[in-house]
Design an enzyme around this catalytic site. Structure first.
Site, PDB file in Angstrom:
ATOM      1  N   PHE A 130     -25.054 -63.069  54.197  1.00  0.00           N
ATOM      2  CA  PHE A 130     -24.821 -64.488  53.905  1.00  0.00           C
ATOM      3  C   PHE A 130     -25.725 -64.919  52.764  1.00  0.00           C
ATOM      4  O   PHE A 130     -26.946 -64.709  52.818  1.00  0.00           O
ATOM      5  CB  PHE A 130     -25.103 -65.358  55.144  1.00  0.00           C
ATOM      6  CG  PHE A 130     -24.772 -66.806  54.911  1.00  0.00           C
ATOM      7  CD1 PHE A 130     -23.458 -67.251  54.969  1.00  0.00           C
ATOM      8  CD2 PHE A 130     -25.765 -67.725  54.598  1.00  0.00           C
ATOM      9  CE1 PHE A 130     -23.136 -68.590  54.731  1.00  0.00           C
ATOM     10  CE2 PHE A 130     -25.458 -69.063  54.363  1.00  0.00           C
ATOM     11  CZ  PHE A 130     -24.138 -69.494  54.429  1.00  0.00           C
ATOM     12  N   ASP A 215     -32.417 -61.120  48.809  1.00  0.00           N
ATOM     13  CA  ASP A 215     -32.294 -62.507  49.228  1.00  0.00           C
ATOM     14  C   ASP A 215     -33.273 -62.711  50.387  1.00  0.00           C
ATOM     15  O   ASP A 215     -33.021 -62.264  51.514  1.00  0.00           O
ATOM     16  CB  ASP A 215     -30.846 -62.774  49.659  1.00  0.00           C
ATOM     17  CG  ASP A 215     -30.643 -64.191  50.172  1.00  0.00           C
ATOM     18  OD1 ASP A 215     -31.630 -64.815  50.596  1.00  0.00           O
ATOM     19  OD2 ASP A 215     -29.486 -64.658  50.175  1.00  0.00           O
ATOM     20  N   LYS A 244     -35.200 -72.278  51.982  1.00  0.00           N
ATOM     21  CA  LYS A 244     -35.583 -72.591  53.362  1.00  0.00           C
ATOM     22  C   LYS A 244     -37.057 -72.946  53.506  1.00  0.00           C
ATOM     23  O   LYS A 244     -37.473 -74.023  53.129  1.00  0.00           O
ATOM     24  CB  LYS A 244     -35.168 -71.450  54.289  1.00  0.00           C
ATOM     25  CG  LYS A 244     -33.654 -71.415  54.503  1.00  0.00           C
ATOM     26  CD  LYS A 244     -33.258 -70.583  55.690  1.00  0.00           C
ATOM     27  CE  LYS A 244     -31.772 -70.603  55.945  1.00  0.00           C
ATOM     28  NZ  LYS A 244     -31.292 -71.761  56.686  1.00  0.00           N
TER      29      LYS A 244
END
Ligand SMILES: Cc1ncc(COP(=O)(O)O)c(C=O)c1O
Length: 388
Positions: A130, A215, A244
């Site tokens: 994702f 990532d 995040k």
């Protein structure tokens, strides 16, 4: 009208209507509009790295907004430069160069764009991976259901099974611009690759001249007990993406290039109005400084070990995967959705990325007594779900 009804009447339905409305947070606790308290073991999905209303973040943001807020990227500001220097230090590589944006998807968009400057266009990404919801980031997200309604997306993306080196060798060629992988697949249910996988992928990329991006949006900022989540593999990626936890709860993303051979943006090739704004950078500086000052990385690793040991004893738990405070509790049966709802009603926030897995990602400041309280509520909720 209840907040849920107002949400339903005014908001797009892309998240569904959330079951509860939160009005206050402090550390690892939050309260809803009816005054009910919850232990927050989801942390804004791995984002509130120092929890809610942390004094260091509150002070940094309040001071910064009173001094200088938005100025655009036509002017320099010290919180941004200071943060870029800190991230450069974390990579242990003075060649590292930082581009700031607002989110994980934007960080990955920047990675896709910069990889095109190599003169190649093909990308290899992992099934189950994702990388975000914007069109480019979605194009490299290995979850078909999320991509299909929005096709056609970017061409030239190959998806291969995560952890499968043979498939990686077959997929990467001299046409490959970029290989992008998560250090641990968070949204896919906290899937950890085999030891040595990322190291071998690094070698495959080197052999074909492809850029290797990690990532670290979900694994970054110390969440796994390492700064980015790949250091134990002893590799240096060409690109690292972050978001995040980076902003300590404020919107902030970063795309970091490492190494002299990684392409670099020239003036005018990329940008963002809010990316790397002084307020988010001030929050990130405060969060990073606090993590270092309190030696939280070691505490995060210890907390992860404690939770694994306690949770793996529970009937109905098959295994606990992940590292530090990014854990996937794999259940023996597909009751994760029901369990997440039960835990919420028992005053514990967590989520179910799929039918058989519960994910937890609490703030790094979580205390031993909160870890114990978590195990107690989780165990009670699980037994209520399993025993009716
Ligand atoms: C690994 C990873 N990359 C990218 C993203 C997208 O981040 P954002 O929602 O900030 O765009 C996420 C979000 O869950 C993620 O887990």
């Amino acid at each position: 009208m209840k907040t849920q009804e107002r949400w339903h009447s005014a908001m797009q339905n892309n998240y569904g209507v959330p079951g509860i409305t939160l009005v206050k947070g402090q550390g690892v606790e939050v309260w809803d509009e009816d005054g009910k308290r919850y232990l927050d073991f989801l942390g804004g999905i791995a984002t509130n790295i120092l929890g809610h209303a942390h004094p260091a973040i509150v002070k940094a943001v309040s001071t910064q907004i009173a001094e200088l807020s938005h100025i655009s990227n036509l002017y320099a500001h010290t919180p941004g430069v200071e943060l870029a220097e800190k991230l450069q230090d974390l990579t242990n590589n003075p060649s590292a160069r930082i581009f700031f944006c607002n989110s994980g998807a934007e960080a990955n968009e920047a990675a896709i764009k910069i990889s095109r400057l190599s003169g190649r266009t093909e990308i290899v990404a992992a099934l189950g991976g994702f990388h975000g919801r914007t069109t480019g980031a979605l194009s490299i997200t290995g979850q078909e259901g999320k991509r299909t309604p929005f096709e056609p997306l970017l061409p030239g993306v190959k998806f291969i099974p995560y952890g499968d080196l043979g498939a990686m060798r077959r997929a990467v060629s001299k046409k490959t611009a970029l290989v992008i992988l998560e250090a641990i697949q968070g949204e896919n249910g906290v899937v950890v690759p085999p030891v040595g996988y990322l190291r071998e992928v690094r070698e495959i990329c080197d052999a074909k001249g492809a850029l290797f991006a990690i990532d670290a949006v979900q694994t970054g900022m110390g969440r796994t007990g390492e700064w980015f989540g790949f250091e134990s593999e002893g590799i240096v990626p060409d690109i690292i993406t972050l978001a995040k936890g980076l902003g300590g709860g404020l919107p902030l993303g970063a795309m970091i290039t490492v190494g002299e051979k990684t392409p670099a943006f020239k003036p005018g090739e990329h940008g963002s109005t809010f990316g790397g704004n002084p307020i988010s950078c001030a929050a990130a500086n405060a969060a990073l400084d606090f993590i270092v000052k309190k030696d939280l990385l070691q505490k995060v690793s210890d907390a992860g070990e404690f939770l694994k040991e306690e949770l793996e004893k529970l009937p109905g738990v098959l295994e606990v995967r992940g590292r530090g405070l990014l854990l996937g509790i794999v259940l023996e049966s597909n009751v994760a959705g029901e369990l997440a709802a039960k835990a919420t009603s028992n005053g514990l926030l967590l989520n179910a990325p799929n039918k058989g897995v519960i994910r937890i990602a609490p703030a790094l400041i979580v205390t031993k007594s909160q870890l114990k309280e978590f195990v107690k509520i989780f165990s009670k909720s699980l037994s209520e779900v399993l025993n009716g």
